[in-house]
Design a protein around this motif. Structure first.
Motif, PDB file in Angstrom:
ATOM      1  N   LEU A  79       0.836  -1.200   0.000  1.00 27.67           N
ATOM      2  CA  LEU A  79       0.000   0.000   0.000  1.00 27.67           C
ATOM      3  C   LEU A  79       0.866   1.243   0.000  1.00 27.67           C
ATOM      4  O   LEU A  79       0.570   2.228  -0.691  1.00 27.67           O
ATOM      5  N   PHE A  80       1.937   1.201   0.761  1.00 24.76           N
ATOM      6  CA  PHE A  80       2.808   2.371   0.907  1.00 24.76           C
ATOM      7  C   PHE A  80       3.974   2.374  -0.075  1.00 24.76           C
ATOM      8  O   PHE A  80       4.639   3.408  -0.227  1.00 24.76           O
ATOM      9  N   ALA A  81       4.222   1.259  -0.735  1.00 27.42           N
ATOM     10  CA  ALA A  81       5.296   1.197  -1.735  1.00 27.42           C
ATOM     11  C   ALA A  81       4.847   0.305  -2.887  1.00 27.42           C
ATOM     12  O   ALA A  81       5.381  -0.795  -3.093  1.00 27.42           O
ATOM     13  N   ASP A 137      -0.257  -2.753  -7.718  1.00 31.31           N
ATOM     14  CA  ASP A 137      -0.568  -3.062  -6.322  1.00 31.31           C
ATOM     15  C   ASP A 137      -1.604  -2.118  -5.724  1.00 31.31           C
ATOM     16  O   ASP A 137      -2.100  -2.367  -4.620  1.00 31.31           O
ATOM     17  N   TYR A 138      -1.903  -1.035  -6.458  1.00 30.50           N
ATOM     18  CA  TYR A 138      -2.767  -0.001  -5.874  1.00 30.50           C
ATOM     19  C   TYR A 138      -3.591   0.623  -6.980  1.00 30.50           C
ATOM     20  O   TYR A 138      -3.054   1.036  -8.019  1.00 30.50           O
ATOM     21  N   ALA A 139      -4.911   0.675  -6.761  1.00 31.14           N
ATOM     22  CA  ALA A 139      -5.802   1.320  -7.722  1.00 31.14           C
ATOM     23  C   ALA A 139      -6.525   2.465  -7.037  1.00 31.14           C
ATOM     24  O   ALA A 139      -7.061   2.302  -5.933  1.00 31.14           O
ATOM     25  N   GLY A 191      -6.296   9.256  -0.196  1.00 33.73           N
ATOM     26  CA  GLY A 191      -5.268   8.327  -0.624  1.00 33.73           C
ATOM     27  C   GLY A 191      -4.133   8.206   0.359  1.00 33.73           C
ATOM     28  O   GLY A 191      -4.316   8.353   1.571  1.00 33.73           O
ATOM     29  N   VAL A 192      -2.933   7.968  -0.171  1.00 32.70           N
ATOM     30  CA  VAL A 192      -1.780   7.600   0.638  1.00 32.70           C
ATOM     31  C   VAL A 192      -0.602   8.492   0.275  1.00 32.70           C
ATOM     32  O   VAL A 192      -0.421   8.873  -0.892  1.00 32.70           O
ATOM     33  N   LYS A 226       4.742   7.393   6.559  1.00 32.85           N
ATOM     34  CA  LYS A 226       3.552   6.833   5.923  1.00 32.85           C
ATOM     35  C   LYS A 226       2.323   7.591   6.416  1.00 32.85           C
ATOM     36  O   LYS A 226       2.102   7.706   7.628  1.00 32.85           O
ATOM     37  N   VAL A 227       1.539   8.082   5.468  1.00 27.31           N
ATOM     38  CA  VAL A 227       0.292   8.773   5.790  1.00 27.31           C
ATOM     39  C   VAL A 227      -0.817   8.094   5.000  1.00 27.31           C
ATOM     40  O   VAL A 227      -0.721   7.960   3.779  1.00 27.31           O
ATOM     41  N   ALA A 228      -1.865   7.651   5.702  1.00 26.82           N
ATOM     42  CA  ALA A 228      -2.985   6.993   5.036  1.00 26.82           C
ATOM     43  C   ALA A 228      -4.276   7.682   5.433  1.00 26.82           C
ATOM     44  O   ALA A 228      -4.527   7.910   6.618  1.00 26.82           O
ATOM     45  N   THR A 229      -5.090   8.014   4.437  1.00 30.71           N
ATOM     46  CA  THR A 229      -6.428   8.530   4.712  1.00 30.71           C
ATOM     47  C   THR A 229      -7.422   7.400   4.488  1.00 30.71           C
ATOM     48  O   THR A 229      -7.309   6.657   3.514  1.00 30.71           O
TER      49      THR A 229
END
Length: 707
Positions: free
Chosen positions: A245-247, A307-309, A368-369, A415-418
């Motif tokens: 998710l983060f990379a 890995d991320y959409a 997003g991230v 890492k920042v996730a909303t």
């Protein structure tokens, strides 16, 4: 549900070790005298049955009755009055009246998000008048129970006041544990609990007796046959694997347009500006490329290593798009228009689509991230340098502000996730990941509706790293109606305070403090300095020092007195003429002052007494009212930085007061010098006090093994 009869509840709770009065029941007044023959006066008579939730209000309680016959007469009078009011009691309870003492309320209520919550406070009529109560999430420990009692404003009543004897605190703690501890009332009832209340528990020097008891359950129960509820899983929830998710190796953006730029185009631009090094693909049914990015006709055909959409299409289309994401580990739905807009059924459909596709869903209704080291961003421009601060936010806008303002001040993020509505991935899920993440040293939270409050509580208790949380108004929970005192006194804000006390996190009330505390944790969190409350404040202006004393005292910090040898050492430095040698310590700091004086003064004091935290404040305005160059201010900052290098076991904090009076660029230069020395900088004493107290609290819990 109607409450169970009081005598039934009392018989049940006595099995948990809670003391109750001796008593008996009778179906009618004429049978009460015989039932009460073995009871010692004075006696109490109460009616019970439907419509008698609050017996005192209905006139269904009589005290101080001198005999069994008097008790029967009181019951007959009570029956006449209740019948006239349209209430038909099911029976009467007669008990021995307990000796006078301090009245305490002990209760438990099920919060929709956090599960069972224990409440304790002054009871009887004082419950409604003073509302002096403390909360903790169940199950509580003995230390939790004692801390609850310490929080009460009326604690002095328990310790004895004006010649009255102190109550048996150990007995009261046992009652709290019987209700809210492991294996207690709340845990035994599990999901069946709606509300449980002992009010009052009469506390004296020889014990504690529950003279009233009320239990309301979500389903009919027979207390004599209640089996303990299944135990919840031990420890925090297992952390998911959120590394990709983060990379991500590849990112697909759904919703970009070939005709009219929209959010999808915006995100493509963000990734291009950030120099994303993996595969970037736009999803469009007909286009071959958009804004220079190659297209795929659907997520199902996005190609390898995605890995991320990121989905930015109208809400109604989102479930259909997510169903096509099989094989992509993470899908983030930026679009709003779901539960937050009164459409829970559409959010349920979206979650079902994610389950069908086997993907983890972020959102909906989130930005997003952001992870500079992994190429993730939801912000324009070049990402900042990678750092150790991670954030989980239910608001994308606020997360963006924390990142941008934080980076402006020198903070660096890992890492920042909303997570928006958190339909699938919750803050608790991400906390589990960040707790084990080697790149994260401090965690910030912005939460409104955690969706899984109990999971969040367990996750927070499993995080050893410092955590600071800003809580906004929760939406979509729909609090259960409070049937009596306990439920009415359990509110959202108080539950968060209880959670913070038990999990050892810092709660703040604004965005600026969220950023400020993260800064302090980042720079000082790893220092081997104790969490004791003593601080040393040093800087110019007696007035500012007096105000500082008020601010830091309000934050629970102690401006401890300077020992006589330290005063002698300060006099040897030429200090003390015209000012007192106290804490806060007034020293000349300005364009014509010696920039190294503060460092020498602090060193002299610390040689005689240990202060884990030193707050050095300076008035930026004076440097440009009585001088024309920034050089003296920068020299002072370097001096404070050198002091920090000499004192690695002391946390030094700099307060740059009146920074707006400095010419453009000066505040940035001060912050840069201070950050190089790993010193946090604040504009106000208030902001510094919040941050210093937070770091001390975490250091104290870490030392005592409770982090």
């Amino acid at each position: 549900m109607s409450p169970l009869p009081e005598h039934v509840v009392k018989a049940w709770i006595s099995g948990f070790g809670v003391g109750v009065p001796r008593g008996a029941t009778a179906p009618a007044p004429e049978a009460l005298e015989a039932a009460a023959q073995d009871l010692a006066p004075p006696l109490v008579v109460k009616a019970y049955g439907p419509g008698l939730l609050h017996k005192s209000d209905a006139g269904a309680v009589r005290l101080g009755l001198g005999s069994a016959r008097a008790a029967a007469g009181a019951a007959a009078e009570m029956l006449d009055a209740l019948t006239a009011a349209g209430i038909e009691p099911a029976g009467f309870l007669v008990e021995e009246q307990s000796a006078a003492g301090v009245e305490v309320i002990v209760g438990a209520v099920r919060d929709p998000a956090f599960g069972p919550v224990l409440l304790a406070g002054l009871g009887g009529v004082w419950t409604e008048v003073l509302r002096d109560t403390a909360l903790r999430l169940c199950p509580v420990t003995e230390s939790d129970a004692r801390a609850m009692l310490e929080e009460l404003r009326g604690r002095a009543l328990l310790d004895g006041l004006r010649g009255r004897p102190a109550v048996d605190i150990e007995a009261l703690v046992e009652v709290l544990l019987a209700v809210g501890g492991a294996g207690g009332v709340a845990e035994t009832l599990g999901d069946r609990l709606t509300e449980f209340e002992l009010n009052p528990v009469i506390c004296g020097p020889d014990g504690a007796v529950a003279v009233d008891a009320r239990l309301i359950t979500s389903v009919p129960v027979d207390p004599t046959a209640i089996a303990p509820a299944p135990a919840p899983p031990a420890g925090p929830p297992a952390a998911g694997d959120f590394a990709r998710l983060f990379a991500p190796r590849g990112i697909a953006v759904v919703g970009a347009s070939t005709k009219k730029p929209n959010f999808g185009n915006m995100f493509l631009g963000f990734y291009q500006a950030a120099g994303f090094k993996g595969r970037l693909v736009a999803v469009h049914p007909t286009a071959s490329e958009i804004d220079g990015v190659p297209c795929a006709p659907s997520l199902a055909e996005a190609g390898p290593d995605v890995d991320y959409a990121l989905v930015a299409v109208p809400a109604a289309r989102c479930p259909e798009v997510v169903r096509e994401a099989a094989g992509i580990p993470f899908v983030q739905v930026m679009s709003g228009g779901f539960r937050e807009m009164g459409r829970p059924e559409l959010e349920d459909e979206l979650l079902a689509a994610a389950r069908e596709a086997g993907v983890r869903l972020l959102g909906p209704n989130c930005m997003g991230v952001y992870a500079p080291a992994g190429g993730q961003t939801f912000l324009g421009g070049i990402p900042g340098r990678p750092g150790g601060i991670s954030v989980v936010s239910q608001s994308g806008g606020l997360a963006g502000e924390v990142v941008k303002v934080g980076e402006r001040r020198g903070l660096a993020f890992a890492k920042v996730a909303t997570v928006g509505n958190s339909a699938d991935v919750t803050p608790a899920d991400l906390l589990g990941h960040l707790a084990a993440d080697d790149t994260t040293s401090a965690i910030g939270l912005y939460l409104e509706d955690p969706r899984d409050g109990r999971g969040l509580f367990e996750a927070l208790r499993g995080v050893a790293k410092p955590v600071v949380a800003l809580i906004g108004g929760r939406s979509g929970q729909g609090r259960a109606a409070a049937a009596s005192h306990t439920g009415g006194m359990v509110g959202d804000a108080r539950i968060w305070s209880a959670l913070a006390a038990q999990a050892g996190i810092t709660l703040v009330t604004g965005q600026d403090d969220l950023i400020g505390v993260l800064d302090a944790f980042d720079l000082h969190g790893a220092r081997a300095a104790p969490g004791s409350p003593e601080i040393l404040v040093i800087g110019p202006s007696g007035g500012a020092s007096v105000l500082a004393a008020d601010v830091f005292d309000g934050a629970g910090l102690d401006l401890a007195a300077l020992p006589d040898p330290a005063r002698d050492a300060l006099r040897a430095l030429g200090l003390g003429a015209g000012s007192s040698l106290a804490n806060p310590l007034e020293v000349p700091v300005g364009p014509r002052a010696d920039p190294g004086l503060v460092g020498r003064a602090v060193t002299a004091i610390l040689a005689e007494r240990r202060f884990a935290d030193v707050i050095a404040h300076v008035n930026a305005q004076s440097f440009f009212t009585f001088g024309t160059s920034a050089d003296p201010l920068l020299a002072y900052t370097r001096g404070v930085g050198a002091l920090q290098a000499e004192l690695p076991g002391t946390r030094i904090t700099l307060v740059l007061r009146n920074a707006e009076c400095a010419p453009p660029g000066v505040e940035d230069a001060v912050r840069e010098i201070a950050r190089e020395a790993r010193i946090p900088v604040y504009r106000t004493m208030e902001a510094a006090a919040v941050a210093v107290a937070a770091v001390k609290n975490h250091a104290s819990r870490s030392v005592h093994g409770t982090a």
